[in-house]
Design a protein around this motif. Structure first.
Motif, PDB file in Angstrom:
ATOM      1  N   ALA A 194       0.832  -1.205   0.000  1.00 42.27           N
ATOM      2  CA  ALA A 194       0.000   0.000   0.000  1.00 42.27           C
ATOM      3  C   ALA A 194       0.866   1.255   0.000  1.00 42.27           C
ATOM      4  O   ALA A 194       0.535   2.248  -0.669  1.00 42.27           O
ATOM      5  CB  ALA A 194      -0.930  -0.005   1.213  1.00 42.27           C
ATOM      6  N   ASP A 195       1.965   1.235   0.751  1.00 44.09           N
ATOM      7  CA  ASP A 195       2.867   2.381   0.766  1.00 44.09           C
ATOM      8  C   ASP A 195       3.566   2.539  -0.577  1.00 44.09           C
ATOM      9  O   ASP A 195       3.728   3.657  -1.089  1.00 44.09           O
ATOM     10  CB  ASP A 195       3.906   2.224   1.877  1.00 44.09           C
ATOM     11  CG  ASP A 195       3.300   2.361   3.264  1.00 44.09           C
ATOM     12  OD1 ASP A 195       2.215   2.963   3.382  1.00 44.09           O
ATOM     13  OD2 ASP A 195       3.917   1.863   4.224  1.00 44.09           O
ATOM     14  N   LEU A 196       3.981   1.426  -1.162  1.00 42.52           N
ATOM     15  CA  LEU A 196       4.624   1.476  -2.476  1.00 42.52           C
ATOM     16  C   LEU A 196       3.672   2.067  -3.503  1.00 42.52           C
ATOM     17  O   LEU A 196       4.054   2.936  -4.305  1.00 42.52           O
ATOM     18  CB  LEU A 196       5.064   0.074  -2.887  1.00 42.52           C
ATOM     19  CG  LEU A 196       5.707  -0.061  -4.277  1.00 42.52           C
ATOM     20  CD1 LEU A 196       6.971   0.777  -4.385  1.00 42.52           C
ATOM     21  CD2 LEU A 196       6.015  -1.535  -4.573  1.00 42.52           C
ATOM     22  N   ASP A 197       2.427   1.625  -3.479  1.00 42.91           N
ATOM     23  CA  ASP A 197       1.444   2.154  -4.429  1.00 42.91           C
ATOM     24  C   ASP A 197       1.189   3.636  -4.199  1.00 42.91           C
ATOM     25  O   ASP A 197       1.046   4.403  -5.164  1.00 42.91           O
ATOM     26  CB  ASP A 197       0.135   1.369  -4.328  1.00 42.91           C
ATOM     27  CG  ASP A 197       0.162   0.088  -5.139  1.00 42.91           C
ATOM     28  OD1 ASP A 197       0.797   0.070  -6.208  1.00 42.91           O
ATOM     29  OD2 ASP A 197      -0.449  -0.904  -4.711  1.00 42.91           O
ATOM     30  N   TRP A 198       1.134   4.056  -2.959  1.00 41.78           N
ATOM     31  CA  TRP A 198       0.947   5.479  -2.679  1.00 41.78           C
ATOM     32  C   TRP A 198       2.107   6.284  -3.258  1.00 41.78           C
ATOM     33  O   TRP A 198       1.904   7.331  -3.883  1.00 41.78           O
ATOM     34  CB  TRP A 198       0.842   5.717  -1.174  1.00 41.78           C
ATOM     35  CG  TRP A 198       0.670   7.162  -0.826  1.00 41.78           C
ATOM     36  CD1 TRP A 198      -0.489   7.881  -0.818  1.00 41.78           C
ATOM     37  CD2 TRP A 198       1.715   8.090  -0.465  1.00 41.78           C
ATOM     38  NE1 TRP A 198      -0.235   9.194  -0.479  1.00 41.78           N
ATOM     39  CE2 TRP A 198       1.099   9.344  -0.253  1.00 41.78           C
ATOM     40  CE3 TRP A 198       3.093   7.965  -0.302  1.00 41.78           C
ATOM     41  CZ2 TRP A 198       1.828  10.481   0.124  1.00 41.78           C
ATOM     42  CZ3 TRP A 198       3.820   9.091   0.069  1.00 41.78           C
ATOM     43  CH2 TRP A 198       3.193  10.322   0.277  1.00 41.78           C
ATOM     44  N   GLY A 199       3.323   5.793  -3.065  1.00 43.96           N
ATOM     45  CA  GLY A 199       4.486   6.486  -3.614  1.00 43.96           C
ATOM     46  C   GLY A 199       4.440   6.559  -5.123  1.00 43.96           C
ATOM     47  O   GLY A 199       4.770   7.593  -5.725  1.00 43.96           O
ATOM     48  N   LEU A 200       4.027   5.473  -5.771  1.00 40.23           N
ATOM     49  CA  LEU A 200       3.927   5.467  -7.234  1.00 40.23           C
ATOM     50  C   LEU A 200       2.798   6.380  -7.710  1.00 40.23           C
ATOM     51  O   LEU A 200       2.907   7.012  -8.772  1.00 40.23           O
ATOM     52  CB  LEU A 200       3.728   4.040  -7.738  1.00 40.23           C
ATOM     53  CG  LEU A 200       4.931   3.117  -7.523  1.00 40.23           C
ATOM     54  CD1 LEU A 200       4.573   1.678  -7.867  1.00 40.23           C
ATOM     55  CD2 LEU A 200       6.144   3.573  -8.338  1.00 40.23           C
ATOM     56  N   ASP A 201       1.736   6.488  -6.925  1.00 39.82           N
ATOM     57  CA  ASP A 201       0.676   7.441  -7.256  1.00 39.82           C
ATOM     58  C   ASP A 201       1.225   8.867  -7.235  1.00 39.82           C
ATOM     59  O   ASP A 201       0.853   9.704  -8.084  1.00 39.82           O
ATOM     60  CB  ASP A 201      -0.484   7.325  -6.266  1.00 39.82           C
ATOM     61  CG  ASP A 201      -1.271   6.031  -6.416  1.00 39.82           C
ATOM     62  OD1 ASP A 201      -1.151   5.371  -7.473  1.00 39.82           O
ATOM     63  OD2 ASP A 201      -1.999   5.675  -5.467  1.00 39.82           O
ATOM     64  N   GLN A 202       2.080   9.152  -6.272  1.00 41.83           N
ATOM     65  CA  GLN A 202       2.689  10.487  -6.211  1.00 41.83           C
ATOM     66  C   GLN A 202       3.607  10.728  -7.411  1.00 41.83           C
ATOM     67  O   GLN A 202       3.699  11.848  -7.917  1.00 41.83           O
ATOM     68  CB  GLN A 202       3.477  10.657  -4.906  1.00 41.83           C
ATOM     69  CG  GLN A 202       2.688  10.408  -3.631  1.00 41.83           C
ATOM     70  CD  GLN A 202       1.342  11.104  -3.628  1.00 41.83           C
ATOM     71  OE1 GLN A 202       1.275  12.325  -3.801  1.00 41.83           O
ATOM     72  NE2 GLN A 202       0.275  10.336  -3.451  1.00 41.83           N
ATOM     73  N   LEU A 203       4.270   9.673  -7.867  1.00 43.24           N
ATOM     74  CA  LEU A 203       5.106   9.789  -9.054  1.00 43.24           C
ATOM     75  C   LEU A 203       4.258  10.161 -10.262  1.00 43.24           C
ATOM     76  O   LEU A 203       4.623  11.066 -11.039  1.00 43.24           O
ATOM     77  CB  LEU A 203       5.838   8.465  -9.307  1.00 43.24           C
ATOM     78  CG  LEU A 203       6.568   8.335 -10.647  1.00 43.24           C
ATOM     79  CD1 LEU A 203       7.663   9.393 -10.792  1.00 43.24           C
ATOM     80  CD2 LEU A 203       7.164   6.930 -10.798  1.00 43.24           C
ATOM     81  N   VAL A 204       3.136   9.489 -10.442  1.00 50.15           N
ATOM     82  CA  VAL A 204       2.245   9.804 -11.561  1.00 50.15           C
ATOM     83  C   VAL A 204       1.802  11.255 -11.479  1.00 50.15           C
ATOM     84  O   VAL A 204       1.826  12.000 -12.471  1.00 50.15           O
ATOM     85  CB  VAL A 204       1.030   8.856 -11.560  1.00 50.15           C
ATOM     86  CG1 VAL A 204       0.012   9.291 -12.616  1.00 50.15           C
ATOM     87  CG2 VAL A 204       1.471   7.422 -11.816  1.00 50.15           C
ATOM     88  N   ASP A 205       1.430  11.688 -10.280  1.00 55.28           N
ATOM     89  CA  ASP A 205       0.980  13.067 -10.095  1.00 55.28           C
ATOM     90  C   ASP A 205       2.098  14.061 -10.401  1.00 55.28           C
ATOM     91  O   ASP A 205       1.884  15.089 -11.048  1.00 55.28           O
ATOM     92  CB  ASP A 205       0.472  13.258  -8.666  1.00 55.28           C
ATOM     93  CG  ASP A 205      -0.229  14.586  -8.473  1.00 55.28           C
ATOM     94  OD1 ASP A 205      -1.257  14.823  -9.136  1.00 55.28           O
ATOM     95  OD2 ASP A 205       0.262  15.412  -7.666  1.00 55.28           O
ATOM     96  N   ALA A 206       3.309  13.739  -9.942  1.00 55.39           N
ATOM     97  CA  ALA A 206       4.446  14.639 -10.152  1.00 55.39           C
ATOM     98  C   ALA A 206       4.811  14.747 -11.628  1.00 55.39           C
ATOM     99  O   ALA A 206       5.288  15.798 -12.088  1.00 55.39           O
ATOM    100  CB  ALA A 206       5.652  14.163  -9.353  1.00 55.39           C
ATOM    101  N   LEU A 207       4.613  13.674 -12.385  1.00 54.04           N
ATOM    102  CA  LEU A 207       4.907  13.707 -13.812  1.00 54.04           C
ATOM    103  C   LEU A 207       3.930  14.583 -14.569  1.00 54.04           C
ATOM    104  O   LEU A 207       4.286  15.241 -15.551  1.00 54.04           O
ATOM    105  CB  LEU A 207       4.889  12.283 -14.392  1.00 54.04           C
ATOM    106  CG  LEU A 207       6.090  11.400 -14.051  1.00 54.04           C
ATOM    107  CD1 LEU A 207       5.790   9.950 -14.376  1.00 54.04           C
ATOM    108  CD2 LEU A 207       7.330  11.862 -14.803  1.00 54.04           C
TER     109      LEU A 207
END
Length: 400
Positions: free
Chosen positions: A381-394
């Motif tokens: 769940a933490d990994l997915d949250w971090g990857l969600d932030q990556l998508v947002d940052a891109l």
């Protein structure tokens, strides 16, 4: 986010992201203002087991109440158990403990040269070692002598001779570089600093066969790739290759103390006799206590399995970002990835800064590349949250 000091007495050999971290546990860190950050870098694999893993911290605390340093003028009660456990984990004969990764590489260079002179019969002072471009083995004067990184190398000559640099992943170039003076081939099974570069599947097996044919040592620098990061104990295990010497560091210290080691063949490491090599702190009691705790975690196979499982999930999500054009390319294996971003999304540094505002810690390398190396203990769940932030940052340069 905390404000950096306006006047510093710290030498400026690093350009860190603008955050001052104060405490951490597991995959999370906190800064001096109390803001929490998800760590997707894990100290370049030094924190494979996360921040303050209970078993590692308990071992360190227990040893702090006993003895922390004896020097190698004397033995202590954990030195042989540490060497025995690490040799069994890696399936090797001998262990030579050191402190930092660069020290492990320097130790392997010395051992390879001395073996070449005493065992292989290379003429005195003629030994050569074949290395790959894009390598990162450390920043000592010897190691930067065969670096192809302009920043790491320029301005530090004269350079140490005795190295031949060939293209990474090119087995034909490797074969052409080996001659009667060659004592070793020194390679990273996966190049970390270069951007998590994975060579062709037959590259390491071919290198092993070439070394066997010519009586040359194969030395694998597993300081970043080893100890569970790729979903196996060693990255070399993924292709069924057994090096003559394996270099370990980073994760071996559990994020508590610097611990490194050269692990490998008896006939090679036995050329280093008393007085020829050493370290005051190498194999100290505290390091051995922490190292034994790390080995104990790896012996269960659980960290390796988590790296495989979560790594598959990580790479599937990153592949989706390549498919939709959000990132240009992705490489890696296990819980380790390097991805390249289109200049239209900024530089790797700028993306790292945007992720920092979203409370995610990553680090760029070589301009457009960002590396991900989460702790092997991270929750999905933490990994997915971090990857969600990556998508947002891109897609959204400014955090909302």
């Amino acid at each position: 986010m905390t404000t950096p000091l306006t006047v510093s007495h710290l030498a400026g050999n690093y350009h860190p992201l603008p955050v001052v971290l104060t405490d951490g546990k597991g995959s999370w860190l906190r800064d001096s203002a109390g803001v929490r950050y998800l760590d997707l870098l894990a100290g370049y694999s030094a924190l494979n087991f996360g921040h303050r893993h209970p078993a590692i911290i308990a071992a360190a605390h227990a040893q702090l109440d006993r003895v922390t340093l004896t020097s190698r003028a004397f033995d202590h009660d954990l030195l042989e158990p540490f060497a025995d456990a690490l040799a069994h984990l890696i399936d090797a004969d001998l262990v030579l403990p050191m402190n930092t990764g660069a020290e492990a590489v320097e130790t392997a260079i010395k051992a390879s040269r001395k073996w070449g002179y005493e065992v292989k019969g290379v003429a005195p002072d003629r030994a050569t070692i074949v290395v790959a471009d894009g390598n990162f083995h450390g920043r000592t004067t010897t190691l930067i002598s065969f670096s192809t990184d302009h920043d790491a190398r320029t301005g530090f000559g004269p350079y140490t001779p005795g190295f031949r640099v060939v293209p990474y992943g090119d087995a034909e170039a490797l074969a052409a570089a080996i001659d009667e003076t060659t004592v070793a081939v020194l390679l990273e099974p996966i190049q970390g600093e270069a951007g998590v570069i994975v060579p062709p599947a037959d590259y390491l097996p071919t290198a092993r066969a070439l070394c066997d044919r010519h009586g040359v040592l194969l030395v694998a620098d597993e300081i970043q790739s080893g100890l569970g990061r790729t979903g196996s104990t060693l990255a070399c295990d993924l292709v069924g290759v057994r090096p003559d010497l394996v270099l370990l560091g980073k994760a071996l210290g559990g994020g508590v103390v610097p611990v490194s080691a050269v692990v490998g063949r008896r006939d090679v490491l036995e050329v280093l006799t008393p007085g020829t090599h050493g370290s005051t702190f190498g194999g100290n009691p505290l390091a051995c206590a922490v190292g034994l705790a790390v080995i104990g975690l790896l012996e269960t196979g659980e960290p390796q399995a988590r790296a495989r499982e979560l790594g598959n999930h990580l790479h599937a999500r990153l592949a989706d970002l390549v498919a939709d054009g959000s990132i240009v390319a992705v490489r890696g294996v296990g819980l380790w990835a390097g991805f390249d971003i289109d200049p239209g999304h900024g530089t790797g540094r700028e993306l790292s800064e945007r992720l920092l505002t979203r409370r995610v810690l990553v680090k760029d390398t070589h301009g457009q590349t960002v590396r991900l190396a989460p702790p092997l203990t991270i929750e999905q769940a933490d990994l997915d949250w971090g990857l969600d932030q990556l998508v947002d940052a891109l897609h959204r340069p400014t955090a909302h």
